[in-house]
Design an enzyme around this catalytic site. Structure first.
Site, PDB file in Angstrom:
ATOM      1  N   MET A 179       7.579  -1.460  52.570  1.00  0.00           N
ATOM      2  CA  MET A 179       8.866  -2.127  52.360  1.00  0.00           C
ATOM      3  C   MET A 179       9.749  -1.884  53.585  1.00  0.00           C
ATOM      4  SD  MET A 179       9.731  -3.261  48.949  1.00  0.00           S
ATOM      5  CE  MET A 179      11.200  -2.372  48.485  1.00  0.00           C
ATOM      6  N   CYS A 180      10.492  -0.797  53.587  1.00  0.00           N
ATOM      7  CA  CYS A 180      11.451  -0.474  54.648  1.00  0.00           C
ATOM      8  C   CYS A 180      12.571  -1.510  54.675  1.00  0.00           C
ATOM      9  CB  CYS A 180      10.821  -0.371  56.017  1.00  0.00           C
ATOM     10  SG  CYS A 180       9.614   0.968  56.192  1.00  0.00           S
ATOM     11  N   GLY A 181      13.714  -1.101  55.169  1.00  0.00           N
ATOM     12  CA  GLY A 181      14.849  -2.002  55.307  1.00  0.00           C
ATOM     13  C   GLY A 181      15.487  -1.831  56.660  1.00  0.00           C
TER      14      GLY A 181
END
Length: 311
Positions: free
Chosen positions: A1-3
């Site tokens: 995911m990560c943002g």
């Protein structure tokens, strides 16, 4: 995911540290392992800010002698700076292992950073007139509070919330990455680079160093190499679309610019808001609304899109 998230103001300095904290905290669900900020303040001729760490956070738990080692390493850093004719104007220690030096220097900054990293346990996280790179374990509110980012005044910044997938949960593997050895360049990335080891070996043959096994660091080193060869930021971003394999959306910041690149599949999300005085972009619209609390129109950049904004 990560943002990932970024913001740039077309005007005077504002509370960009507070803005980036709000944006990244709203993306906490995309990456709970670590949070990182690259924020840009006011530049001064022949003055630099160097952020470095002299140990990993987990060393405090596993090495009962680490505090003595950190003091010894800091002494070596101070001696090295003195030997190189660097004037330390201010020294701060926001965390037991993390340091901020404000320096006055007119020499070769690449060589300076290289010399500092010859000291055991020392890693220069960022170096530049404007850039200050802060990253640590924990969410955005926690890291921002530990490093005093709530009062940081600047023109722009980028940041990252990380979910570890292929490398360790430590500061070394956290984003952003400084584009060593190029002053004031930082990168955040969401995705996976499939030709990482091929590109890494090529960059190493050209004399560049890597501090982690995180594929995202390649984008920082790649950018530094292109800029050293005379490319513009836009040139480098465009070249990466064909030269870097995988799925990726990444942001690059310099002392005056904020850039975006998306791969050919555009699988990793990015939402953009742009007005006359501010550009904000993030993996989810909720992060933009955290700093622009009014009804707005946003857009999604297309595949292979490259954009560069000036402050």
């Amino acid at each position: 995911m990560c943002g990932i998230a970024g913001v740039i103001h077309r005007g005077q300095a504002v509370g960009v540290g507070q803005e980036m904290t709000a944006m990244l905290q709203s993306l906490k669900h995309r990456g709970p392992d670590s949070t990182g900020f690259a924020v840009y303040g006011v530049t001064k001729p022949e003055e630099y800010v160097m952020r470095l760490k002299l140990a990993e956070a987990d060393d405090l738990k596993t090495d009962h002698k680490i505090r003595d080692k950190i003091r010894e390493r800091q002494g070596l850093v101070d001696n090295r700076l003195s030997e190189l004719g660097v004037e330390a104007l201010e020294v701060e220690q926001p965390r037991p292992y993390a340091f901020r030096y404000r320096l006055r220097y007119s020499g070769d900054t690449k060589q300076l950073a290289t010399d500092i990293e010859q000291i055991e346990g020392a890693e220069v996280l960022s170096f530049g007139h404007a850039l200050e790179l802060i990253k640590d374990l924990g969410d955005a509110t926690q890291v921002s509070g530990q490093y005093g980012l709530g009062t940081f005044q600047g023109t722009h910044g980028i940041g990252h919330t990380r979910m570890a997938t292929e490398s360790d949960v430590d500061i070394r593997s956290a984003h952003p990455y400084w584009a060593y050895p190029y002053n004031d360049i930082s990168v955040v990335h969401n995705g996976q680079i499939t030709n990482y080891w091929i590109m890494r070996r090529e960059m190493e043959r050209l004399g560049h160093r890597f501090m982690s096994n995180c594929d995202s660091e390649l984008l920082a080193v790649y950018t530094a190499n292109n800029l050293e060869q005379g490319a513009t930021l836009e040139d480098s971003l465009k070249a990466s679309i064909s030269e870097i394999d995988g799925v990726f959306t990444y942001l690059v910041a310099t002392d005056k610019e904020l850039g975006l690149a998306k791969d050919t599949m555009a699988a990793k999300p990015m939402v953009l808001y742009e007005s006359d005085d501010i550009v904000a972009l993030a993996s989810e619209e909720v992060a933009i609304r955290a700093i622009v609390p009014r009804e707005i129109d946003t857009s999604d950049p297309y595949d292979e899109e490259v954009r560069v904004w000036q402050r």
